[in-house]
Every structure is written in C-alpha cells, then in structure tokens.
Design a protein around this motif. Sequence first.
Motif, PDB file in Angstrom:
ATOM      1  N   GLN A  52       0.682  -1.307  -0.001  1.00 64.87           N
ATOM      2  CA  GLN A  52       0.031  -0.091  -0.072  1.00 64.87           C
ATOM      3  C   GLN A  52       0.845   1.210   0.079  1.00 64.87           C
ATOM      4  O   GLN A  52       0.392   2.283   0.038  1.00 64.87           O
ATOM      5  CB  GLN A  52      -0.815   0.095   1.053  1.00 64.87           C
ATOM      6  CG  GLN A  52      -1.921  -1.137   1.152  1.00 64.87           C
ATOM      7  CD  GLN A  52      -2.777  -1.058   2.535  1.00 64.87           C
ATOM      8  OE1 GLN A  52      -2.397  -1.235   3.694  1.00 64.87           O
ATOM      9  NE2 GLN A  52      -4.129  -0.867   2.389  1.00 64.87           N
ATOM     10  N   ALA A  53       2.092   1.058   0.121  1.00 67.04           N
ATOM     11  CA  ALA A  53       3.051   2.164   0.199  1.00 67.04           C
ATOM     12  C   ALA A  53       4.166   1.909  -0.320  1.00 67.04           C
ATOM     13  O   ALA A  53       4.701   0.713  -0.521  1.00 67.04           O
ATOM     14  CB  ALA A  53       3.295   2.764   1.650  1.00 67.04           C
ATOM     15  N   THR A  54       5.030   2.999  -0.741  1.00 69.17           N
ATOM     16  CA  THR A  54       6.364   2.840  -1.520  1.00 69.17           C
ATOM     17  C   THR A  54       7.208   3.773  -1.348  1.00 69.17           C
ATOM     18  O   THR A  54       6.936   4.949  -0.513  1.00 69.17           O
ATOM     19  CB  THR A  54       6.183   2.736  -3.081  1.00 69.17           C
ATOM     20  OG1 THR A  54       5.494   4.255  -3.488  1.00 69.17           O
ATOM     21  CG2 THR A  54       5.314   1.923  -3.654  1.00 69.17           C
ATOM     22  N   PHE A  55       8.501   3.694  -1.388  1.00 73.50           N
ATOM     23  CA  PHE A  55       9.630   4.736  -1.164  1.00 73.50           C
ATOM     24  C   PHE A  55       9.319   5.926  -1.935  1.00 73.50           C
ATOM     25  O   PHE A  55       9.123   7.096  -1.409  1.00 73.50           O
ATOM     26  CB  PHE A  55      11.117   4.321  -1.169  1.00 73.50           C
ATOM     27  CG  PHE A  55      11.437   2.848  -0.295  1.00 73.50           C
ATOM     28  CD1 PHE A  55      11.619   3.347   0.960  1.00 73.50           C
ATOM     29  CD2 PHE A  55      11.644   1.833  -0.834  1.00 73.50           C
ATOM     30  CE1 PHE A  55      12.017   2.378   2.009  1.00 73.50           C
ATOM     31  CE2 PHE A  55      12.098   0.841   0.154  1.00 73.50           C
ATOM     32  CZ  PHE A  55      12.024   0.813   1.323  1.00 73.50           C
ATOM     33  N   ALA A  56       9.347   5.740  -3.178  1.00 79.18           N
ATOM     34  CA  ALA A  56       9.040   6.783  -4.124  1.00 79.18           C
ATOM     35  C   ALA A  56       7.585   7.302  -3.928  1.00 79.18           C
ATOM     36  O   ALA A  56       6.560   6.858  -3.665  1.00 79.18           O
ATOM     37  CB  ALA A  56       9.415   6.428  -5.461  1.00 79.18           C
ATOM     38  N   GLY A  57       7.632   8.718  -3.925  1.00 82.10           N
ATOM     39  CA  GLY A  57       6.184   9.362  -3.834  1.00 82.10           C
ATOM     40  C   GLY A  57       5.712   9.232  -2.287  1.00 82.10           C
ATOM     41  O   GLY A  57       4.583   9.797  -2.000  1.00 82.10           O
ATOM     42  N   SER A  58       6.577   9.034  -1.529  1.00 82.10           N
ATOM     43  CA  SER A  58       6.268   9.107   0.095  1.00 82.10           C
ATOM     44  C   SER A  58       6.892  10.139   0.765  1.00 82.10           C
ATOM     45  O   SER A  58       7.895  10.694   0.040  1.00 82.10           O
ATOM     46  CB  SER A  58       6.628   7.822   0.655  1.00 82.10           C
ATOM     47  OG  SER A  58       7.923   7.536   0.970  1.00 82.10           O
ATOM     48  N   PRO A  59       6.798  10.148   2.161  1.00 77.64           N
ATOM     49  CA  PRO A  59       7.775  11.296   2.791  1.00 77.64           C
ATOM     50  C   PRO A  59       9.363  10.863   2.956  1.00 77.64           C
ATOM     51  O   PRO A  59      10.006  11.682   3.474  1.00 77.64           O
ATOM     52  CB  PRO A  59       7.093  11.177   4.189  1.00 77.64           C
ATOM     53  CG  PRO A  59       5.732  10.877   3.980  1.00 77.64           C
ATOM     54  CD  PRO A  59       5.852   9.810   2.973  1.00 77.64           C
ATOM     55  N   TRP A  60       9.609   9.628   2.523  1.00 79.68           N
ATOM     56  CA  TRP A  60      10.904   9.305   2.233  1.00 79.68           C
ATOM     57  C   TRP A  60      11.717  10.311   1.199  1.00 79.68           C
ATOM     58  O   TRP A  60      12.777  10.834   1.489  1.00 79.68           O
ATOM     59  CB  TRP A  60      11.179   8.042   1.773  1.00 79.68           C
ATOM     60  CG  TRP A  60      11.406   6.761   2.965  1.00 79.68           C
ATOM     61  CD1 TRP A  60      10.351   6.266   3.338  1.00 79.68           C
ATOM     62  CD2 TRP A  60      12.578   6.237   3.284  1.00 79.68           C
ATOM     63  NE1 TRP A  60      10.822   5.461   4.325  1.00 79.68           N
ATOM     64  CE2 TRP A  60      12.237   5.215   4.082  1.00 79.68           C
ATOM     65  CE3 TRP A  60      13.853   6.752   3.148  1.00 79.68           C
ATOM     66  CZ2 TRP A  60      13.213   4.544   4.967  1.00 79.68           C
ATOM     67  CZ3 TRP A  60      14.909   5.819   3.539  1.00 79.68           C
ATOM     68  CH2 TRP A  60      14.339   4.878   4.675  1.00 79.68           C
ATOM     69  N   LYS A  94      13.255   4.642  -6.266  1.00 80.81           N
ATOM     70  CA  LYS A  94      12.439   3.849  -7.387  1.00 80.81           C
ATOM     71  C   LYS A  94      13.166   2.389  -7.463  1.00 80.81           C
ATOM     72  O   LYS A  94      12.793   1.344  -7.539  1.00 80.81           O
ATOM     73  CB  LYS A  94      12.425   4.457  -8.720  1.00 80.81           C
ATOM     74  CG  LYS A  94      11.231   5.538  -8.825  1.00 80.81           C
ATOM     75  CD  LYS A  94      10.901   5.860 -10.238  1.00 80.81           C
ATOM     76  CE  LYS A  94       9.882   6.888 -10.432  1.00 80.81           C
ATOM     77  NZ  LYS A  94       9.751   7.506 -11.813  1.00 80.81           N
ATOM     78  N   ASP A  95      14.684   2.393  -7.417  1.00 81.51           N
ATOM     79  CA  ASP A  95      15.399   1.506  -7.345  1.00 81.51           C
ATOM     80  C   ASP A  95      15.226   0.629  -5.851  1.00 81.51           C
ATOM     81  O   ASP A  95      15.280  -0.532  -5.954  1.00 81.51           O
ATOM     82  CB  ASP A  95      16.933   1.767  -7.508  1.00 81.51           C
ATOM     83  CG  ASP A  95      17.190   2.050  -9.097  1.00 81.51           C
ATOM     84  OD1 ASP A  95      16.414   1.891  -9.856  1.00 81.51           O
ATOM     85  OD2 ASP A  95      18.307   2.718  -9.333  1.00 81.51           O
ATOM     86  N   MET A  96      15.204   1.480  -4.963  1.00 79.13           N
ATOM     87  CA  MET A  96      15.051   0.776  -3.637  1.00 79.13           C
ATOM     88  C   MET A  96      13.566  -0.015  -3.630  1.00 79.13           C
ATOM     89  O   MET A  96      13.314  -1.094  -3.116  1.00 79.13           O
ATOM     90  CB  MET A  96      14.850   1.602  -2.595  1.00 79.13           C
ATOM     91  CG  MET A  96      16.304   2.483  -2.212  1.00 79.13           C
ATOM     92  SD  MET A  96      16.254   3.805  -1.059  1.00 79.13           S
ATOM     93  CE  MET A  96      15.652   3.171   0.149  1.00 79.13           C
ATOM     94  N   ASP A  97      12.642   0.658  -4.174  1.00 77.44           N
ATOM     95  CA  ASP A  97      11.412  -0.282  -4.368  1.00 77.44           C
ATOM     96  C   ASP A  97      11.304  -1.087  -5.351  1.00 77.44           C
ATOM     97  O   ASP A  97      10.825  -2.362  -4.661  1.00 77.44           O
ATOM     98  CB  ASP A  97      10.388   0.785  -5.037  1.00 77.44           C
ATOM     99  CG  ASP A  97       9.789   1.980  -4.214  1.00 77.44           C
ATOM    100  OD1 ASP A  97       9.531   1.560  -2.953  1.00 77.44           O
ATOM    101  OD2 ASP A  97       9.603   3.185  -4.555  1.00 77.44           O
ATOM    102  N   ALA A  98      12.112  -1.284  -6.289  1.00 74.11           N
ATOM    103  CA  ALA A  98      12.431  -2.387  -7.090  1.00 74.11           C
ATOM    104  C   ALA A  98      12.903  -3.738  -6.259  1.00 74.11           C
ATOM    105  O   ALA A  98      12.390  -4.684  -6.354  1.00 74.11           O
ATOM    106  CB  ALA A  98      13.179  -2.229  -8.418  1.00 74.11           C
ATOM    107  N   ASP A  99      14.026  -3.299  -5.342  1.00 74.30           N
ATOM    108  CA  ASP A  99      14.683  -4.148  -4.731  1.00 74.30           C
ATOM    109  C   ASP A  99      13.711  -4.874  -3.638  1.00 74.30           C
ATOM    110  O   ASP A  99      13.901  -5.800  -3.350  1.00 74.30           O
ATOM    111  CB  ASP A  99      15.906  -3.732  -3.861  1.00 74.30           C
ATOM    112  CG  ASP A  99      16.828  -3.472  -5.059  1.00 74.30           C
ATOM    113  OD1 ASP A  99      16.910  -4.330  -6.163  1.00 74.30           O
ATOM    114  OD2 ASP A  99      17.845  -2.690  -4.868  1.00 74.30           O
TER     115      ASP A  99
END
Length: 419
Positions: free
Chosen positions: A221-229, A409-414
């Motif tokens: 429900q959440a990702t690194f990209a597009g979040s407060p990260w 985005k790369d963190m999300d992929a991993d």
Amino acid sequence: MKPRRLSAVAAALMAATLTAACSSGTNAGSGGKDTLTIASVDQGSIEPVVKAFEAANPGVKVNLTTSGADQHQQQIRTQLSSGTAPDVMSVWPGNGNPGATYVIAKPGYLLDLSDQPWAAQLPDAFKRLAQYEGKTYNALFGLNGIGAVYNDEAVSKAGLTPPGTWTDLLAFCRAAAGKGTPAFALGIQDNWVTQLVLYALVATEVYGTDKDFDTKMQSGQATFAGSPWANAMAKYQEMNRAGCFQKSPLSTSYEASQTLAATGKALGVIQGNWVIALLKQKNPNGTFTMKALPATDDAASFLMPAAAGMGYGVNAKAKNKELALKFVNFVMSPEGMKLFNEAQGSLPTLPTAATTVDPGLTELTTYVKDNRTVPFMDQLWPNAKVQQTMLSGLQEIFSDQATTDEVLKDMDADYKAGS
C-alpha cells in the motif's frame, strides 16, 4: 527498470575496501582448544570485554580481529562459506545487510542459541530481530539510537546552542559555517555512514505522521518513491547546501569524521550513540551530548531511530564451540553487558544489567522511555539489497550522479523482489 550501474565513486570505495580486506592477513578461523577467535566491528568497546573474559577464564586466549562494518560484511559470508570464519562474529539484527541475522542464519551458518539462559529473557521487540524461523541466533546486548551528537565545548565556544527545530537547524548550520567550523562532520567515504542522517530525518518525517508505514510497505500500500521518504532525502540535500557538513564528505572516512567532531573542528556528528565512547577516546576531557535531529518545526512530533544494536553470533562450524558459547553467555551476563554497554555507550537489552548510562544519552533514554522511537528502517526490510542500493545511491546523489527519485525507485524494485 534497468539495473543500476555501480557508480565510479562506489566502485572505487569497494575496491579500496576489498584491498584492505585482502591485505589484513588475519586468519580468524585458526586457534587451539584454549583459543577463541572473534571478528568484531565493536572497535574500542569489545576490548575490555575480551580482557575481562580472559581474566575470568585463566589459560584462555582470545584472538580478536576488528574491522569496519563494510569490510566485515563483505568478508564474513566468504569466510563462512569457505570454512575460515571465526568462532564468534558480529551479527546485525533482522535482515538489513549482508551480515544480518536472517541473511546468515538462513543458509545454516549460525549456531542455534535458543537454549542459552538469556534467550528467553530478550524482550519481544528484540527477540524477533535475533531470531530466524523462531530460533535465536544473535546475542543482542545493546540498544542503540541515532541522533545529533554535539561537542558541548565546541558548540559553546562558537556561541551557539543545539537547534530545536528544522528552521533552527538550518540557521545553526549557516552560523557554524560562517564561523569556519561545520556543524556536523560527515564521513561517507564509508558507505554505511550515508544512511544515518537520512534515518534520523525519516524517523520524524515518515513515522511521525504514519507509524504504520512499514506495515503498508509490506502489504504493497506504500512505496519509498512518492512518500515522505522523498521529503527526508530532500532535507538531507538541503542540509548539505546549507553548509551543515564539511567540504568533501565523500573523501572523509568514518574515523576522520570522529576526529573532526572530537577536536572541535566540527561542532558535532550525526551518528549512533556508540560514537560518544569513540569521541571520548580521542578527547578524554570532552563532553558530548546526543539530541534528536530536528526534521520539522514541531518539536513535539520528533521521533528518534532506536533499536537493538549489533550483537554476536556463533559459527555453526566453530572450531571451539564450547568456548564460543561461553563468550556469548558472558556478553549477555550482567557483568559482561555492563562492561559492553558502558564501553560502547549503549543501553542494555536485559533489565539484569546494572549499566551506568552516559549522561550524554539522557535525551535518548527519555525518548525510549516515552515510546518516541522507531526501529532502524532496514531491520525488517525483506532483503539486504534494499539497503545496499540506498547506500550506494546516496553516494551517487552526493556526487551528482543520481537523483532522489531514481534511488527511491530502485529501492522499491529491490523491496518488491522480496526475500
């Protein structure tokens, strides 16, 4: 998404680390029946523990090898798979890096410690990070936090006071830079250091408004990209532009950053609480205070990263298994834990340790007591690759070879690749 190429900076740093690892000449796996071999990253704090262990066990000799976190993580898997690993080794909690509990317990490299007397006493929050599939593999003796550690005398000499809000932090950095002394020493030549400022900002920026962020990540429900990260990463870069750090952080090592902060050539350093003991070694007369790093202008919302720190595991193929168990049980005893916690500047994981806490850690202790902490972000990520991508990505950001959005985005992929 195409796999990221290793940046020139990261490649050079890795080559240097591998060279250091290969040139150490230490065979941690050798020793007789009264010899214990240990590989540790607790430089400066494990030595008194080893000395006390040897004194309590006449005739026992400990062959201790210490190294930086990057070098240890790169070496230990190779040593374990080749049968040259030491009897006892530094092991991180959870799943965040190549030397973490889940990562090296899964292939059977660690001895099951579930039947040791301290294992059942670990609080649940620590127990789940010390275990893999319900079995305990890691002797977690200390609780650590991340924050801004100030050289009290240097800050006073500069005529400044530690900042209490994000706006104050930027003003503090500009004022310090204007006096020719950077606010914080940053040693990101050692790539593991890159995460600490970010984690200190993420604690408040991400979890201050959503303590369930990790659960949402796990459910998709959440990702690194597009979040407060992304906000936290942007603030990290804003700190750099405001002169919060010395020139050329990428060419400054972790140890060099300690020297800058200890001697007052920087007003402080954003690090784990363990750095206080190292700063005192370099400046025995200095006083150092840890505070939460401001990430917003609402001090009431501040959180600090705090979690079980690195512990010790036993090689499943240890040459001296009995002595190895004796050592980890000494570490987890009231005497051993007190020694380790006080030398390291950490808080004990078990209530039986009568540890005297460094007065510079009063704010961290209060945050822990008031439940205003969040775990180190990587400890429950599904694999170690997420953190490695983040670390190299942050170095690329500092060298203008990547953007925040690309790294996240790369963190999300991993992350989505799972365990």
